[in-house]
Design a protein around this motif. Structure first.
Motif, PDB file in Angstrom:
ATOM      1  N   ILE A   1       0.852  -1.192   0.000  1.00 18.23           N
ATOM      2  CA  ILE A   1       0.000   0.000   0.000  1.00 18.23           C
ATOM      3  C   ILE A   1       0.885   1.238   0.000  1.00 18.23           C
ATOM      4  N   ARG A   2       0.460   2.254  -0.703  1.00 13.14           N
ATOM      5  CA  ARG A   2       1.230   3.496  -0.789  1.00 13.14           C
ATOM      6  C   ARG A   2       0.651   4.511   0.181  1.00 13.14           C
ATOM      7  N   PHE A   3       1.506   5.134   0.922  1.00 13.29           N
ATOM      8  CA  PHE A   3       1.127   6.097   1.955  1.00 13.29           C
ATOM      9  C   PHE A   3       0.274   7.233   1.391  1.00 13.29           C
ATOM     10  N   GLU A   4       0.521   7.602   0.147  1.00 15.80           N
ATOM     11  CA  GLU A   4      -0.162   8.723  -0.489  1.00 15.80           C
ATOM     12  C   GLU A   4      -1.658   8.515  -0.618  1.00 15.80           C
ATOM     13  N   ILE A   5      -2.109   7.267  -0.515  1.00 13.97           N
ATOM     14  CA  ILE A   5      -3.533   6.994  -0.705  1.00 13.97           C
ATOM     15  C   ILE A   5      -4.399   7.795   0.264  1.00 13.97           C
ATOM     16  N   ILE A   6      -3.927   8.014   1.484  1.00 12.30           N
ATOM     17  CA  ILE A   6      -4.744   8.686   2.487  1.00 12.30           C
ATOM     18  C   ILE A   6      -5.030  10.124   2.059  1.00 12.30           C
ATOM     19  N   ALA A   7      -4.008  10.863   1.712  1.00 15.89           N
ATOM     20  CA  ALA A   7      -4.205  12.248   1.277  1.00 15.89           C
ATOM     21  C   ALA A   7      -5.025  12.304  -0.004  1.00 15.89           C
ATOM     22  N   ASP A   8      -4.773  11.389  -0.935  1.00 19.95           N
ATOM     23  CA  ASP A   8      -5.531  11.372  -2.187  1.00 19.95           C
ATOM     24  C   ASP A   8      -7.010  11.113  -1.914  1.00 19.95           C
ATOM     25  N   TRP A   9      -7.294  10.149  -1.037  1.00 20.17           N
ATOM     26  CA  TRP A   9      -8.674   9.813  -0.693  1.00 20.17           C
ATOM     27  C   TRP A   9      -9.358  10.993   0.003  1.00 20.17           C
TER      28      TRP A   9
ATOM     29  N   ALA B   1      -7.107   3.502  -5.824  1.00 21.72           N
ATOM     30  CA  ALA B   1      -5.779   4.007  -5.507  1.00 21.72           C
ATOM     31  C   ALA B   1      -4.708   3.149  -6.173  1.00 21.72           C
ATOM     32  N   SER B   2      -3.506   3.688  -6.223  1.00 24.78           N
ATOM     33  CA  SER B   2      -2.386   2.955  -6.812  1.00 24.78           C
ATOM     34  C   SER B   2      -1.719   2.070  -5.760  1.00 24.78           C
ATOM     35  N   ALA B   3      -0.905   1.155  -6.235  1.00 18.98           N
ATOM     36  CA  ALA B   3      -0.173   0.248  -5.348  1.00 18.98           C
ATOM     37  C   ALA B   3       1.212   0.005  -5.936  1.00 18.98           C
ATOM     38  N   ALA B   4       2.140  -0.391  -5.078  1.00 21.10           N
ATOM     39  CA  ALA B   4       3.498  -0.725  -5.506  1.00 21.10           C
ATOM     40  C   ALA B   4       3.584  -2.244  -5.690  1.00 21.10           C
ATOM     41  N   ILE B   5       4.141  -2.660  -6.808  1.00 24.68           N
ATOM     42  CA  ILE B   5       4.205  -4.078  -7.170  1.00 24.68           C
ATOM     43  C   ILE B   5       5.406  -4.765  -6.520  1.00 24.68           C
TER      44      ILE B   5
END
Length: 153
Positions: A95-103, A118-122
């Motif tokens: 999970i990418r930390f940025e998801i919270i601010a984006d959401w 949201a995006s994720a790191a593979i």
């Protein structure tokens, strides 16, 4: 509104440490974690319980003794746990930390929003990050109609 990170895992152990470590970045935030141990081996259950002890107020674990991959069973778990918003990372993505601010930004811009991707790191087969980021298919479209169509596609 509160965000719950909902992880369904059936015991892909080589990925588990990495994804749980990525979740820990979210501990300081007002985020809950709901883990569905979907028929994983007991060793995974022990690992999940150990991880839960790091922050028991934010983490809940539900266990199915037998793997059940029907989305309807996941929906029941979500309903029983009264989640507001949920993000469902795969058990082989970080999970990418940025998801919270984006959401939060998306929700502030559109209080009637009913879905968010949201995006994720593979990770590779060894559980190491590849540096590749996957983004929701809807994110490459400009208009709301195209985004919705891309999301369903």
């Amino acid at each position: 509104m509160k965000l719950t990170v909902f992880l369904v895992t059936k015991g892909r152990e080589k990925f588990l440490d990495q994804i749980l470590n990525s979740f820990e970045k979210l501990f300081p935030l007002d985020v809950d974690f709901l883990i569905l141990d979907n028929g994983a081996p007991q060793s995974i259950g022990v690992k999940l319980k150990s991880w839960q002890s790091k922050n028991p107020n934010q983490i809940k674990i539900v266990r199915f003794e037998i793997n059940d991959s029907r989305p309807s069973t996941y929906w029941e778990v979500l309903k029983e746990n009264n989640v507001d918003w949920v993000v469902c990372p795969s058990d082989d993505d970080e999970i990418r930390f940025e998801i919270i601010a984006d959401w939060e930004n998306a929700l502030n811009q559109n209080p009637d929003m009913v879905g968010f991707a949201a995006s994720a790191a593979i990770m590779n087969e060894n559980g190491d990050l590849t540096g590749e980021i996957i983004s929701p298919s809807a994110s490459r479209y400009k208009s709301a109609i195209e985004q919705m169509a891309g999301g369903f596609y």
